[in-house]
Design a protein around this motif. Structure first.
Motif, PDB file in Angstrom:
ATOM      1  N   MET A 241       0.809  -1.222   0.000  1.00  0.00           N
ATOM      2  CA  MET A 241       0.000   0.000   0.000  1.00  0.00           C
ATOM      3  C   MET A 241       0.843   1.274   0.000  1.00  0.00           C
ATOM      4  O   MET A 241       0.368   2.330  -0.393  1.00  0.00           O
ATOM      5  N   GLN A 242       2.101   1.154   0.418  1.00  0.00           N
ATOM      6  CA  GLN A 242       2.977   2.317   0.439  1.00  0.00           C
ATOM      7  C   GLN A 242       3.481   2.688  -0.954  1.00  0.00           C
ATOM      8  O   GLN A 242       3.976   3.793  -1.163  1.00  0.00           O
ATOM      9  N   VAL A 243       3.371   1.745  -1.890  1.00  0.00           N
ATOM     10  CA  VAL A 243       3.813   2.000  -3.270  1.00  0.00           C
ATOM     11  C   VAL A 243       2.559   2.185  -4.111  1.00  0.00           C
ATOM     12  O   VAL A 243       1.786   1.242  -4.315  1.00  0.00           O
ATOM     13  N   LYS A 244       2.322   3.374  -4.583  1.00  0.00           N
ATOM     14  CA  LYS A 244       1.029   3.753  -5.158  1.00  0.00           C
ATOM     15  C   LYS A 244       0.900   3.459  -6.655  1.00  0.00           C
ATOM     16  O   LYS A 244      -0.014   3.966  -7.294  1.00  0.00           O
ATOM     17  N   SER A 245       1.757   2.638  -7.205  1.00  0.00           N
ATOM     18  CA  SER A 245       1.726   2.375  -8.636  1.00  0.00           C
ATOM     19  C   SER A 245       0.397   1.763  -9.074  1.00  0.00           C
ATOM     20  O   SER A 245      -0.068   0.763  -8.505  1.00  0.00           O
ATOM     21  N   ASP A 246      -0.216   2.328 -10.102  1.00  0.00           N
ATOM     22  CA  ASP A 246      -1.449   1.789 -10.661  1.00  0.00           C
ATOM     23  C   ASP A 246      -1.207   0.498 -11.431  1.00  0.00           C
ATOM     24  O   ASP A 246      -2.162  -0.202 -11.776  1.00  0.00           O
TER      25      ASP A 246
END
Length: 380
Positions: A241-246
């Motif tokens: 969740m800390q890495v917001k990549s779509d």
């Protein structure tokens, strides 16, 4: 050749992708006559349930025999003693050339050796899945069950055993320290997987990714198993969740234990990139592994990791000695939640590092983890 595979603590379940199933299936595919002898337990929707005695032939021609434990002070003690009725008579009927017994912790090792004393040409192989992370973890277990009861049996049968296979590097120390198994009798024999033809793997991959509405650019991560505190599922989700990549998607496949449900489900619901699919049978899980780009396993070890590598996925694993011994630098190693977060961030910025690991691990899977290779080692 006639081969009898005995698992009296294996919870053999038809349709699973565990060693008991895949090794037996490969040996049968290679043209051998196979009989599986199992205790009367199996998995049902991810939960171990008691089943009945049976004697039948499976669709692939494997002969399955289930026999009950002898009742010794109730189910719990019976499940530790692991004595069954009629094993010797079954062996006489089967006339095996090879007996492969899963595990060293069973009264019935004495029965198998009794059979070998009469039929001296047969070979007996044992394998060990135990280490100090998953066995002998308290005083009674270590000093009463393992160092007295099991050790007494093992020391009596060792002179008649042809090979003891260790599925994990840590198992060597466990067998040395608790039972005194000599090094020259032990051999590393990892859990493996089935490597599909590339066209079949690609077909499964396309089908699942279409079902999940994924684009080619999406990176699919899979985490599976019996999810409890030791699996560290919550840490995976928090790092993800800390890495917001779509581009990222995370699938959780298996059963969610009560000790983690209240913490994990709110996290899943807060990020639409994460899906919990629940329990899947072996074939279904294999399909998802073919669609997977990164299999994530920072907690307790699982045979699903080997299946993921055989399906072409990269893997991110805790740096257990057995992983580093077997896989070397062909996988990512993640020890802390920061390691996970940093890895996910690196992949989001540079997907080529993921592709590089996929190539490395796929090469290793073909050379070492393919059950065609593992099955052939029984005849060398």
């Amino acid at each position: 050749m006639k081969i009898v595979l005995i698992g009296l603590a294996s919870v053999f379940t038809e349709g699973m992708t565990y060693q008991d199933n895949l090794l037996a299936n490969q040996l049968r595919y290679d043209g051998h006559e196979i009989t599986i002898i199992s205790e009367c337990y199996k998995y049902q929707d991810g939960v171990i349930v008691k089943t009945h005695e049976e004697d039948k032939v499976l669709p692939n021609g494997i002969h399955l025999v289930r026999i009950k434990y002898r009742n010794i002070l109730g189910d719990f003690i019976s499940g530790k003693i692991r004595a069954v009725k009629g094993l010797y008579n079954i062996l006489e009927q089967e006339c095996p050339d090879i007996i492969f017994h899963h595990g060293l912790q069973s009264y019935e090792l004495l029965t198998i050796v009794k059979y070998k004393k009469k039929h001296t040409d047969i070979k007996i192989f044992l394998d060990s899945h135990e280490d100090f992370n998953n066995s002998a973890t308290n005083f009674l277990s270590k000093y009463i069950l393992h160092k007295m009861y099991y050790k007494y049996i093992i020391r009596r049968v060792l002179p008649y055993i042809d090979k003891v296979f260790c599925v994990a590097y840590e198992s060597f120390d466990f067998l040395r320290q608790l039972y005194g198994v000599p090094d020259n009798l032990m051999e590393f024999y990892p859990l493996g997987g089935i490597i599909l033809d590339e066209s079949i793997r690609e077909e499964k991959r396309i089908k699942i990714r279409k079902k999940l509405m994924l684009k080619n650019a999406n990176i699919l991560m899979v985490h599976s198993g019996k999810m409890d505190k030791l699996k560290r599922t919550d840490e995976i989700i928090k790092a993800f969740m800390q890495v917001k990549s779509d581009k990222f998607r995370l699938l959780l496949i298996g059963t969610m234990q009560d000790d983690v449900k209240k913490d994990i489900f709110p996290l899943i619901e807060s990020d639409n990139r994460i899906k919990f699919l629940g329990w899947k049978n072996g074939d279904e899980l294999l399909n998802y592994l073919c669609a997977c780009d990164l299999y994530v396993q920072p907690g307790t070890q699982s045979a699903t990791m080997q299946n993921a590598l055989c399906c072409g996925s990269a893997a991110a694993l805790y740096p257990y000695s057995s992983h580093k011994y077997l896989l070397k630098d062909s996988v990512f190693y993640i020890e802390t939640i920061n390691d996970m977060m940093n890895l996910f961030d690196d992949i989001s910025r540079n997907p080529e590092i993921l592709e590089k690991k996929q190539i490395q691990s796929n090469k290793l899977a073909h050379e070492i983890l393919d059950y065609r290779v593992l099955a052939s080692r029984l005849f060398k």
